[in-house]
Design a protein around this motif. Structure first.
Motif, short mmCIF file in Angstrom:
data_model
loop_
_atom_site.label_atom_id
_atom_site.label_comp_id
_atom_site.label_asym_id
_atom_site.label_seq_id
_atom_site.Cartn_x
_atom_site.Cartn_y
_atom_site.Cartn_z
N ASP A 1 1.61 6.56 21.72
CA ASP A 1 0.26 7.11 21.70
C ASP A 1 0.06 8.03 20.49
OD1 ASP A 1 -2.35 7.60 22.95
OD2 ASP A 1 -1.59 9.61 23.29
N PHE A 2 1.02 8.92 20.26
CA PHE A 2 0.93 9.80 19.10
C PHE A 2 0.94 9.01 17.81
CE2 PHE A 2 2.59 12.40 15.69
CZ PHE A 2 1.88 13.58 15.83
N PHE A 3 1.80 8.01 17.75
CA PHE A 3 1.94 7.20 16.54
C PHE A 3 0.65 6.47 16.20
CE2 PHE A 3 2.96 2.96 14.80
CZ PHE A 3 3.64 3.31 13.63
N LEU B 1 -1.63 6.97 12.82
CA LEU B 1 -2.02 5.89 11.91
C LEU B 1 -3.52 5.95 11.64
CD1 LEU B 1 -0.12 2.69 13.17
CD2 LEU B 1 0.41 4.08 11.16
N LEU B 2 -4.32 5.98 12.69
CA LEU B 2 -5.77 5.93 12.53
C LEU B 2 -6.30 7.19 11.85
CD1 LEU B 2 -6.69 4.34 15.97
CD2 LEU B 2 -6.81 3.23 13.73
N ARG B 3 -5.71 8.31 12.15
CA ARG B 3 -6.15 9.56 11.52
C ARG B 3 -5.96 9.51 10.01
NH1 ARG B 3 -4.33 14.60 10.33
NH2 ARG B 3 -2.16 14.08 10.81
N ASP C 1 -5.17 13.07 4.75
CA ASP C 1 -5.91 12.67 5.94
C ASP C 1 -7.31 13.27 6.03
OD1 ASP C 1 -3.93 14.95 6.49
OD2 ASP C 1 -5.36 15.21 8.11
N ARG C 2 -7.54 14.38 5.30
CA ARG C 2 -8.86 15.00 5.34
C ARG C 2 -9.93 14.13 4.69
NH1 ARG C 2 -7.04 20.62 2.77
NH2 ARG C 2 -5.75 19.11 1.63
N LEU C 3 -9.50 13.22 3.82
CA LEU C 3 -10.44 12.29 3.17
C LEU C 3 -11.03 11.30 4.18
CD1 LEU C 3 -9.16 10.87 -0.26
CD2 LEU C 3 -11.53 11.03 0.46
N VAL C 4 -10.27 11.01 5.23
CA VAL C 4 -10.67 9.98 6.19
C VAL C 4 -11.56 10.61 7.25
CG1 VAL C 4 -9.87 8.20 7.79
CG2 VAL C 4 -8.50 8.76 5.76
N GLU C 5 -12.85 10.44 7.08
CA GLU C 5 -13.80 11.00 8.05
C GLU C 5 -13.81 10.20 9.34
OE1 GLU C 5 -18.45 11.03 7.68
OE2 GLU C 5 -17.65 12.81 6.67
N ARG C 6 -13.63 8.89 9.20
CA ARG C 6 -13.65 8.02 10.38
C ARG C 6 -12.90 6.72 10.06
NH1 ARG C 6 -19.26 5.48 12.19
NH2 ARG C 6 -19.95 7.42 11.18
N ALA D 1 -14.49 1.85 2.68
CA ALA D 1 -13.36 1.16 2.06
C ALA D 1 -12.60 0.39 3.13
CB ALA D 1 -12.42 2.18 1.39
N PRO D 2 -11.86 -0.64 2.74
CA PRO D 2 -11.06 -1.37 3.73
C PRO D 2 -10.05 -0.45 4.40
CG PRO D 2 -11.06 -2.50 1.59
CD PRO D 2 -11.66 -1.15 1.37
N GLY D 3 -9.81 -0.68 5.69
CA GLY D 3 -8.73 0.03 6.36
C GLY D 3 -7.41 -0.28 5.68
N PHE D 4 -6.55 0.72 5.57
CA PHE D 4 -5.25 0.51 4.94
C PHE D 4 -4.34 -0.34 5.83
CE2 PHE D 4 -6.57 4.46 2.74
CZ PHE D 4 -6.43 4.01 1.43
#
Length: 422
Positions: free
Chosen positions: A109-111, A115-117, A411-416, A60-63
């Motif tokens: 860095d945490f932020f 986001l990516l996670r 966030d668990r849905l996002v594998e990568r 899917a497209p990145g949010f």
């Protein structure tokens, strides 16, 4: 070149969600999508391209998050009676720490990782009034190859010591940051008055002049979020027809201008948004958390203008686009009329991807799996949790699949999260 074989979610020019149950996404060595479609239709054309097969996964497209405050990561979930007390008791004290470059870098860095996670690959972000906070966030985003826009907060009145800036100094620092960062890689600058009450006429006029001098930078601020705030603006700017009109008078409404919330509008305000191609960042979790009200989707259908979804962390309660989409669904159903609006799963997803990109002036650049777009995409696992697997396994059509992920996902849905790399 590299290709990925999995189910695909993308959008056509009419905002309709398209689903390839067995698709192929081909990424060129320039980091852009070179081809996309069904595996059967494309397999021979790309027979010599290495393929990563991802059975059971959805690409899917990145949010795209249209409005988020990285310095407020540590105040998420702070209790308050409403917007203005929340700013005074939590936001301003935390933001004062961002004069320290080391603290800004650690927070940035945490932020970025958060986001990516959560699957956010592009964002329009508030920094603080300190130039160091902007430099820190841009540096980390550049290192990760992200498409990200941010800017130094302009706020020369009604702010405590430690976060207030000086009128001319703030404008001068903003221009220096534009020249240092805007257009560098995938980065963009955003002229950022915090909101009308915290800037003098001189600062707002200076921001408008910067916007005139640099027409391809972004503009971001807040408008018509809270009724107490709206009344305050009316006292401070008695010549203005409305809160939104304040920004228009100072030359701060145009393409690539984004205003968060846009709740307490009338149709004249909506027409002004439409006619200037200014965009609304809809922030449903924040609006619910702070009791600000509901974005009027009924009126948007009557007077349409550019819009998309945003987390508004830390007033917003989650980095997760799934939580944001679900809150938008609730807000649409509640609405400002008895009828309300039932937003379809595809429409919700569009508002956080291709629609948000369009609102930011980045249509065809991010937010979609379309030829020519930068290859920011997510590998989603619809079986990431037992309940999600049980529900998605019974989905009989695309809307059921998308809505199950909106309601049950996190966030668990996002594998990568894959960020375009040239």
């Amino acid at each position: 070149m590299k290709a990925y074989r999995a189910a695909l979610l993308r959008f056509d020019d009419n905002r309709q969600a398209l689903h390839d149950s067995d698709g192929l996404l081909v990424v060129g060595d320039d980091g852009r999508i070179a081809d996309v479609g069904s595996w059967q239709a494309l397999r021979e054309r790309h027979a010599n391209v290495p393929v990563e097969h991802l059975p059971g996964r959805l690409l899917a497209p990145g949010f795209v998050d249209m409005h988020i405050h990285y310095p407020q990561t540590d105040v998420i979930g702070s209790p308050a009676d409403g917007l203005l007390p929340w700013l005074e008791n939590y936001t301003f004290p935390h933001e004062s720490r961002f004069s320290d470059a080391q603290h800004a870098a650690e927070s940035a860095d945490f932020f970025i990782e958060e986001l990516l996670r959560n699957g956010v690959t592009s964002a329009l972000v508030f920094s603080t009034s300190h130039a160091a906070s902007v430099d820190a966030l841009f540096s980390l985003a550049e290192a990760r190859g992200m498409r990200l826009m941010t800017g130094k907060c302009l706020q020369d009145r009604f702010c405590p010591e430690g976060v207030a800036d000086q009128t001319e100094q703030g404008l001068r620092e903003s221009e220096e940051l534009i020249q240092r960062w805007h257009g560098r890689g995938r980065l963009g600058y955003a002229i950022t008055p915090r909101f009308a009450p915290t800037s003098t006429d001189a600062q707002l006029a200076g921001a408008g002049e910067l916007a005139r001098q640099y027409p391809d930078v972004w503009i971001q601020s807040h408008v018509a979020e809270n009724l107490a705030e709206v009344r305050w603006v009316a006292e401070l700017f008695p010549q203005a027809r409305s809160y939104l009109d304040v920004y228009d008078r100072f030359g701060l409404m145009r393409e690539r201008a984004v205003y968060a919330h846009c709740i307490h509008f009338d149709d004249t305000d909506r027409a002004l948004m439409r006619d200037t191609r200014t965009a609304a960042a809809i922030c449903p979790t924040s609006n619910l958390f702070l009791g600000s009200g509901f974005f009027d989707y009924d009126a948007l259908a009557r007077v349409p203008f550019l819009h998309g979804l945003a987390s508004d962390v830390g007033g917003g309660t989650s980095f997760s686009p799934f939580h944001t989409m679900l809150a938008a669904y609730y807000a649409g159903r509640e609405g400002l009329t008895k009828a309300g609006v039932s937003l379809s799963p595809g429409a919700l997803w569009w508002q956080h991807t291709a629609g948000a990109a369009q609102a930011l002036g980045l249509e065809g650049v991010v937010g979609n799996l379309a030829v020519g777009c930068e290859a920011d995409f997510l590998v989603l696992d619809p079986q990431a949790t037992p309940l999600l697997a049980r529900r998605t396994g019974q989905a009989s059509h695309l809307d059921e699949l998308l809505f199950a992920m909106i309601v049950l996902g996190d966030d668990r849905l996002v594998e990568r999260a894959v960020v375009a790399q040239a």
